[in-house]
Write an enzyme that holds these catalytic residues in place. Structure first.
Site, PDB file in Angstrom:
ATOM      1  N   ASP A   6       0.886  -1.169   0.000  1.00 58.21           N
ATOM      2  CA  ASP A   6       0.000   0.000   0.000  1.00 58.21           C
ATOM      3  C   ASP A   6       0.926   1.222   0.000  1.00 58.21           C
ATOM      4  O   ASP A   6       1.499   1.583   1.030  1.00 58.21           O
ATOM      5  CB  ASP A   6      -0.896  -0.054   1.253  1.00 58.21           C
ATOM      6  N   CYS A   7       1.090   1.808  -1.189  1.00 59.35           N
ATOM      7  CA  CYS A   7       2.051   2.908  -1.339  1.00 59.35           C
ATOM      8  C   CYS A   7       1.339   4.234  -1.116  1.00 59.35           C
ATOM      9  O   CYS A   7       0.650   4.745  -2.011  1.00 59.35           O
ATOM     10  CB  CYS A   7       2.679   2.877  -2.724  1.00 59.35           C
ATOM     11  N   ASN A   9       1.388   8.404   0.410  1.00 63.07           N
ATOM     12  CA  ASN A   9       2.233   9.561   0.112  1.00 63.07           C
ATOM     13  C   ASN A   9       3.450   9.644   1.022  1.00 63.07           C
ATOM     14  O   ASN A   9       4.467  10.207   0.628  1.00 63.07           O
ATOM     15  CB  ASN A   9       1.417  10.848   0.190  1.00 63.07           C
ATOM     16  N   TYR A  92     -17.854   9.086  -7.119  1.00 62.59           N
ATOM     17  CA  TYR A  92     -17.275  10.265  -7.769  1.00 62.59           C
ATOM     18  C   TYR A  92     -17.884  10.486  -9.157  1.00 62.59           C
ATOM     19  O   TYR A  92     -18.243   9.530  -9.838  1.00 62.59           O
ATOM     20  CB  TYR A  92     -15.755  10.075  -7.904  1.00 62.59           C
ATOM     21  N   ASP A 101      -6.541   4.331  -2.659  1.00 65.17           N
ATOM     22  CA  ASP A 101      -6.521   3.820  -1.276  1.00 65.17           C
ATOM     23  C   ASP A 101      -7.885   4.027  -0.617  1.00 65.17           C
ATOM     24  O   ASP A 101      -8.374   3.168   0.128  1.00 65.17           O
ATOM     25  CB  ASP A 101      -5.385   4.450  -0.450  1.00 65.17           C
ATOM     26  N   ARG A 102      -8.531   5.148  -0.934  1.00 68.12           N
ATOM     27  CA  ARG A 102      -9.877   5.385  -0.404  1.00 68.12           C
ATOM     28  C   ARG A 102     -10.849   4.357  -0.957  1.00 68.12           C
ATOM     29  O   ARG A 102     -11.692   3.807  -0.234  1.00 68.12           O
ATOM     30  CB  ARG A 102     -10.357   6.794  -0.795  1.00 68.12           C
ATOM     31  N   THR A 124      -1.132  10.811   5.568  1.00 64.94           N
ATOM     32  CA  THR A 124      -0.615  12.115   5.143  1.00 64.94           C
ATOM     33  C   THR A 124      -1.790  13.091   5.027  1.00 64.94           C
ATOM     34  O   THR A 124      -1.745  14.219   5.527  1.00 64.94           O
ATOM     35  CB  THR A 124       0.081  11.997   3.770  1.00 64.94           C
ATOM     36  N   THR A 180       5.948  24.884  22.898  1.00 68.48           N
ATOM     37  CA  THR A 180       5.535  24.987  21.490  1.00 68.48           C
ATOM     38  C   THR A 180       5.099  23.624  20.961  1.00 68.48           C
ATOM     39  O   THR A 180       4.059  23.500  20.299  1.00 68.48           O
ATOM     40  CB  THR A 180       6.709  25.531  20.645  1.00 68.48           C
TER      41      THR A 180
HETATM   42  N1  LIG Z   1       5.178   2.441  12.277  1.00 70.31           N
HETATM   43  C1  LIG Z   1       4.951   3.607  11.679  1.00 70.31           C
HETATM   44  N2  LIG Z   1       5.724   3.947  10.635  1.00 70.31           N
HETATM   45  C2  LIG Z   1       5.512   5.097   9.998  1.00 70.31           C
HETATM   46  N3  LIG Z   1       4.564   5.997  10.348  1.00 70.31           N
HETATM   47  C3  LIG Z   1       3.796   5.723  11.372  1.00 70.31           C
HETATM   48  C4  LIG Z   1       3.928   4.512  12.087  1.00 70.31           C
HETATM   49  N4  LIG Z   1       2.992   4.524  13.055  1.00 70.31           N
HETATM   50  C5  LIG Z   1       2.322   5.666  12.941  1.00 70.31           C
HETATM   51  N5  LIG Z   1       2.800   6.422  11.952  1.00 70.31           N
HETATM   52  C6  LIG Z   1       2.278   7.725  11.558  1.00 70.31           C
HETATM   53  O1  LIG Z   1       1.457   7.493  10.430  1.00 70.31           O
HETATM   54  C7  LIG Z   1       1.422   8.630   9.591  1.00 70.31           C
HETATM   55  C8  LIG Z   1       1.426   8.151   8.168  1.00 70.31           C
HETATM   56  O2  LIG Z   1       0.320   7.324   8.003  1.00 70.31           O
HETATM   57  P1  LIG Z   1       0.123   6.437   6.724  1.00 70.31           P
HETATM   58  O3  LIG Z   1      -1.238   5.849   6.839  1.00 70.31           O
HETATM   59  O4  LIG Z   1       1.267   5.503   6.554  1.00 70.31           O
HETATM   60  O5  LIG Z   1       0.193   7.564   5.605  1.00 70.31           O
HETATM   61  P2  LIG Z   1       0.280   7.480   4.030  1.00 70.31           P
HETATM   62  O6  LIG Z   1      -0.677   6.375   3.608  1.00 70.31           O
HETATM   63  O7  LIG Z   1      -0.156   8.817   3.585  1.00 70.31           O
HETATM   64  O8  LIG Z   1       1.701   7.176   3.633  1.00 70.31           O
HETATM   65  C9  LIG Z   1       2.614   9.494   9.976  1.00 70.31           C
HETATM   66  O9  LIG Z   1       2.129  10.734  10.447  1.00 70.31           O
HETATM   67  C10 LIG Z   1       3.290   8.739  11.098  1.00 70.31           C
HETATM   68  O10 LIG Z   1       3.570   9.608  12.177  1.00 70.31           O
HETATM   69  C1  LIG Z   2      -6.499  11.759  -0.547  1.00 73.78           C
HETATM   70  C2  LIG Z   2      -5.152  11.092  -0.736  1.00 73.78           C
HETATM   71  C3  LIG Z   2      -4.097  12.149  -0.969  1.00 73.78           C
HETATM   72  C4  LIG Z   2      -4.826  10.303   0.554  1.00 73.78           C
HETATM   73  O1  LIG Z   2      -3.514   9.801   0.469  1.00 73.78           O
HETATM   74  P1  LIG Z   2      -2.695   9.260   1.725  1.00 73.78           P
HETATM   75  O2  LIG Z   2      -2.918  10.178   2.872  1.00 73.78           O
HETATM   76  O3  LIG Z   2      -3.269   7.886   2.042  1.00 73.78           O
HETATM   77  O4  LIG Z   2      -1.270   9.169   1.295  1.00 73.78           O
HETATM   78  C5  LIG Z   2      -5.210  10.067  -1.920  1.00 73.78           C
HETATM   79  O5  LIG Z   2      -6.276   9.196  -1.741  1.00 73.78           O
HETATM   80  C6  LIG Z   2      -5.329  10.759  -3.257  1.00 73.78           C
HETATM   81  O6  LIG Z   2      -4.369  11.193  -3.834  1.00 73.78           O
HETATM   82  N1  LIG Z   2      -6.591  10.889  -3.772  1.00 73.78           N
HETATM   83  C7  LIG Z   2      -6.859  11.513  -5.054  1.00 73.78           C
HETATM   84  C8  LIG Z   2      -7.845  12.623  -4.882  1.00 73.78           C
HETATM   85  C9  LIG Z   2      -9.218  12.174  -4.421  1.00 73.78           C
HETATM   86  O7  LIG Z   2      -9.372  11.113  -3.789  1.00 73.78           O
HETATM   87  O8  LIG Z   2     -10.184  12.900  -4.711  1.00 73.78           O
HETATM   88  K   LIG Z   3      -5.134   8.783   4.071  1.00 70.36           K
END
Ligand SMILES: Nc1ncnc2c1ncn2[C@@H]1O[C@H](COP(=O)(O)OP(=O)(O)O)[C@@H](O)[C@H]1O
Ligand SMILES: CC(C)(COP(=O)(O)O)[C@@H](O)C(=O)NCCC(=O)O
Ligand SMILES: [K+]
Length: 247
Positions: A6-7, A9, A92, A101-102, A124, A180
């Site tokens: 699951d790649c 951002n 959509y 991913d959604r 993210t 902070t």
């Molecule tokens: N084991 C972990 N490794 C990396 N990030 C983690 C972990 N546990 C919690 N996080 C938190 O998860 C967030 C990223 O979530 P994730 O669902 O992986 O995002 P994305 O799908 O956008 O890459 C980061 O803010 C990070 O702080």
């Molecule tokens: C909303 C997201 C940025 C979430 O990404 P993630 O936080 O899981 O990395 C991703 O699902 C995306 O790029 N969506 C395309 C725009 C949309 O869903 O409308």
């Molecule tokens: K997300």
């Protein structure tokens, strides 16, 4: 054994499933393609295929697929957008624009819950998606997640600076901050909790009885707010298995 990716951002979530029952043999989180390959080296010889979902650019995703094919000699099956899958209808206007991913998370949630659901994914970005009891995706919301909220404050101010350790420490409570790090981390966490509260109201108006599914790396930030939620860290993988069945 099958490799699942699951790649997102920020991170690549991976797991390896084995046998007819597809039990999880190993799992982890990688910060880069190189880190992923190094971690998987151990399991490489036993992998027979890979299925993946990516919200990264096509170029980045293809680069990763090439690296995996070269190192492990496995075919990679990529999840694709669809107007409908496993009883769920994409809501959509242009189904291809909905983040994959959604889409997989809501297909996964509907397959687990078999009824109306609210899917919350804190990564993210933070996303919320509503699915009605008959599988219609009623749309959703996207807002900045914790990494983006804190980074924007650090980038656009002169004096908001603190390290990761301070951030982690700060989130042990949500009391008014006395540093902070505490002020920012707790402030942003409260914003996300407010977002979640708004989603619950929205879902109550539109869905009647529904199940909340919670996933994403930062799901712990809102966990206490949602005592009834089903926390499913691998929800996207549940949907991925449905989107990319492998013999
Ligand atoms: N084991 C972990 N490794 C990396 N990030 C983690 C972990 N546990 C919690 N996080 C938190 O998860 C967030 C990223 O979530 P994730 O669902 O992986 O995002 P994305 O799908 O956008 O890459 C980061 O803010 C990070 O702080
Ligand atoms: C909303 C997201 C940025 C979430 O990404 P993630 O936080 O899981 O990395 C991703 O699902 C995306 O790029 N969506 C395309 C725009 C949309 O869903 O409308
Ligand atoms: K997300």
């Amino acid at each position: 054994m099958i490799l699942e990716l699951d790649c997102g951002n920020s991170f690549i979530k991976w797991r390896i499933i084995a046998g007819a029952k597809q039990v999880v043999a190993a799992f982890g989180v990688a910060g880069s393609d190189a880190e992923l390959v190094a971690t998987l080296e151990l399991h490489g010889p036993k992998l027979r295929a890979c299925r993946l979902v990516s919200v990264r650019s096509d170029a980045e995703t293809l680069a990763l697929v090439e690296v995996l094919q070269k190192h492990f000699d496995i075919a990679c099956h990529m999840a694709r957008s669809a107007p409908e899958l496993a009883g769920v209808r994409n809501g959509y206007e242009n189904y291809q624009s909905l983040g994959l991913d959604r889409w997989l998370a809501l297909v996964g949630a509907f397959s687990l819950g078999r009824g109306a659901c609210l899917v919350l994914d804190l990564g993210t970005a933070v996303t919320a998606d509503l699915v009605s009891s008959n599988g219609v995706h009623l749309g959703g919301y996207i807002c900045p997640g914790m990494p983006l909220l804190r980074n924007q404050l650090c980038t656009h101010t002169r004096r908001i600076r603190y390290d990761k350790a301070a951030a982690q420490q700060a989130l042990r409570s949500l009391e008014p901050g006395h540093s902070t790090a505490e002020a920012v981390e707790r402030g942003c966490a409260l914003m996300l909790q407010g977002f979640v509260d708004a989603q619950l109201l929205m879902a109550r108006e539109r869905l009647g009885d529904f199940v909340v599914f919670l996933t994403g790396g930062d799901s712990a930030l809102v966990r206490e707010r949602l005592p009834e939620a089903r926390v499913v860290p691998d929800l996207v993988f549940v949907g991925l298995a449905i989107a990319c069945p492998l013999p």
